[in-house]
Design a protein around this motif. Sequence first.
Motif, mmCIF file in Angstrom:
data_model
loop_
_atom_site.group_PDB
_atom_site.id
_atom_site.type_symbol
_atom_site.label_atom_id
_atom_site.label_comp_id
_atom_site.label_asym_id
_atom_site.label_seq_id
_atom_site.Cartn_x
_atom_site.Cartn_y
_atom_site.Cartn_z
ATOM 1 N N ILE A 119 0.839 -1.194 0.000
ATOM 2 C CA ILE A 119 0.000 0.000 0.000
ATOM 3 C C ILE A 119 0.878 1.249 0.000
ATOM 4 N N TYR A 120 0.285 2.336 -0.482
ATOM 5 C CA TYR A 120 0.968 3.618 -0.603
ATOM 6 C C TYR A 120 0.041 4.711 -0.096
ATOM 7 N N ALA A 121 0.645 5.849 0.280
ATOM 8 C CA ALA A 121 -0.125 7.003 0.744
ATOM 9 C C ALA A 121 0.434 8.266 0.105
ATOM 10 N N TRP A 122 -0.458 9.245 -0.069
ATOM 11 C CA TRP A 122 -0.032 10.565 -0.519
ATOM 12 C C TRP A 122 -0.758 11.603 0.285
ATOM 13 N N PRO A 123 -0.081 12.479 0.985
ATOM 14 C CA PRO A 123 1.357 12.567 1.129
ATOM 15 C C PRO A 123 1.946 11.264 1.661
ATOM 16 N N LYS A 124 3.230 11.080 1.409
ATOM 17 C CA LYS A 124 3.868 9.788 1.650
ATOM 18 C C LYS A 124 3.791 9.315 3.101
ATOM 19 N N ASP A 125 4.136 10.143 4.056
ATOM 20 C CA ASP A 125 4.184 9.686 5.445
ATOM 21 C C ASP A 125 3.623 10.702 6.436
ATOM 22 N N TRP A 126 2.767 11.597 5.943
ATOM 23 C CA TRP A 126 2.143 12.570 6.819
ATOM 24 C C TRP A 126 0.773 12.942 6.270
ATOM 25 N N ALA A 127 -0.043 13.532 7.130
ATOM 26 C CA ALA A 127 -1.376 14.003 6.748
ATOM 27 C C ALA A 127 -1.712 15.199 7.627
ATOM 28 N N VAL A 128 -2.775 15.910 7.255
ATOM 29 C CA VAL A 128 -3.217 17.081 8.003
ATOM 30 C C VAL A 128 -4.662 16.848 8.437
ATOM 31 N N ASP A 140 -6.872 4.985 13.003
ATOM 32 C CA ASP A 140 -7.529 5.866 13.974
ATOM 33 C C ASP A 140 -8.888 5.296 14.397
ATOM 34 N N GLU A 141 -8.963 3.974 14.414
ATOM 35 C CA GLU A 141 -10.178 3.240 14.771
ATOM 36 C C GLU A 141 -11.284 3.403 13.735
ATOM 37 N N THR A 142 -10.912 3.767 12.514
ATOM 38 C CA THR A 142 -11.865 3.809 11.409
ATOM 39 C C THR A 142 -11.297 3.000 10.253
ATOM 40 N N GLY A 143 -12.174 2.603 9.361
ATOM 41 C CA GLY A 143 -11.756 1.840 8.197
ATOM 42 C C GLY A 143 -12.756 1.985 7.078
ATOM 43 N N LYS A 144 -12.458 1.316 5.995
ATOM 44 C CA LYS A 144 -13.315 1.378 4.806
ATOM 45 C C LYS A 144 -13.036 0.137 3.977
ATOM 46 N N THR A 145 -14.074 -0.397 3.336
ATOM 47 C CA THR A 145 -13.911 -1.507 2.399
ATOM 48 C C THR A 145 -14.202 -0.983 1.005
ATOM 49 N N THR A 146 -13.290 -1.247 0.071
ATOM 50 C CA THR A 146 -13.456 -0.792 -1.305
ATOM 51 C C THR A 146 -13.330 -1.983 -2.252
ATOM 52 N N THR A 147 -13.851 -1.794 -3.446
ATOM 53 C CA THR A 147 -13.695 -2.815 -4.484
ATOM 54 C C THR A 147 -12.702 -2.348 -5.549
ATOM 55 N N THR A 148 -12.210 -1.132 -5.403
ATOM 56 C CA THR A 148 -11.175 -0.622 -6.306
ATOM 57 C C THR A 148 -9.884 -0.474 -5.527
ATOM 58 N N LYS A 167 0.307 10.033 15.754
ATOM 59 C CA LYS A 167 0.923 9.020 14.882
ATOM 60 C C LYS A 167 -0.080 7.891 14.665
ATOM 61 N N VAL A 168 -0.220 7.441 13.421
ATOM 62 C CA VAL A 168 -1.100 6.325 13.094
ATOM 63 C C VAL A 168 -0.352 5.335 12.211
ATOM 64 N N SER A 200 -1.393 -6.463 4.061
ATOM 65 C CA SER A 200 -0.393 -5.628 3.399
ATOM 66 C C SER A 200 0.704 -5.236 4.386
ATOM 67 N N ASN A 201 1.613 -4.417 3.886
ATOM 68 C CA ASN A 201 2.584 -3.736 4.734
ATOM 69 C C ASN A 201 1.845 -2.686 5.571
ATOM 70 N N ASP A 202 2.505 -2.126 6.563
ATOM 71 C CA ASP A 202 1.964 -1.014 7.350
ATOM 72 C C ASP A 202 2.674 0.268 6.931
ATOM 73 N N ILE A 203 1.949 1.380 6.983
ATOM 74 C CA ILE A 203 2.549 2.687 6.696
ATOM 75 C C ILE A 203 2.394 3.539 7.951
ATOM 76 N N ALA A 204 3.498 4.079 8.454
ATOM 77 C CA ALA A 204 3.462 4.996 9.595
ATOM 78 C C ALA A 204 3.210 6.410 9.074
ATOM 79 N N ILE A 205 2.215 7.069 9.650
ATOM 80 C CA ILE A 205 1.855 8.421 9.210
ATOM 81 C C ILE A 205 1.772 9.341 10.425
ATOM 82 N N ASP A 206 2.378 10.513 10.300
ATOM 83 C CA ASP A 206 2.238 11.557 11.313
ATOM 84 C C ASP A 206 1.127 12.486 10.862
#
Length: 187
Positions: A48-57, A97-105, A127-128, A158-164
Amino acid sequence: MGHICASLPGPGGGGGGGGGPAAPVRPDPPTRIPESQFQTFDIPAPTIYAWPKDWAVVGKPAAFWTNTEVSYIDMTLLTYAVTVKVTPEKFHWDFGDETGKTTTTKGAKPRPGGAPQIGHEYQKSGKVSVSMTATFSGEFSVDGGPWLPIDGFAHVASNDIAIDVYRYHRYLVDEDCYSDPRGPDCT
């Protein structure tokens, strides 16, 4: 003189005529793969990947996606060459953050200024760790024959991604911190 009647091993019970051991009989080809066996197959773990790579607002969407594709596994079952086709069906996201989502894409990296296909807005800073579990369906083919469905599903983490996650705020001020070092957000 006496006679002895016996059933001898070999074709027709008559000893095979050649005096050597009988050839082993090949078992019938597999016609079914149970879910319990499917779940033990070496299915490639999704990344899995995130954007921004390792942070969020806080309050702004972060984008997530995976590169998981259809994959093939070659193996031997009951002396037969078997190809297993593994297809991702669902993606169960855990945003940390104790939330999730199921997607088909599987999502994609958003274009600059674009909305994410799979996005999440965090509500507090900290940190999540984000992860995803993919649900795969399967089909198999014996010696290049037709595709047959596999019972049930396999689930692969999957792998885990650490996000600040940061919080931000804006102030309207008439001077900058150089001219007024005690102004809002200057210290």
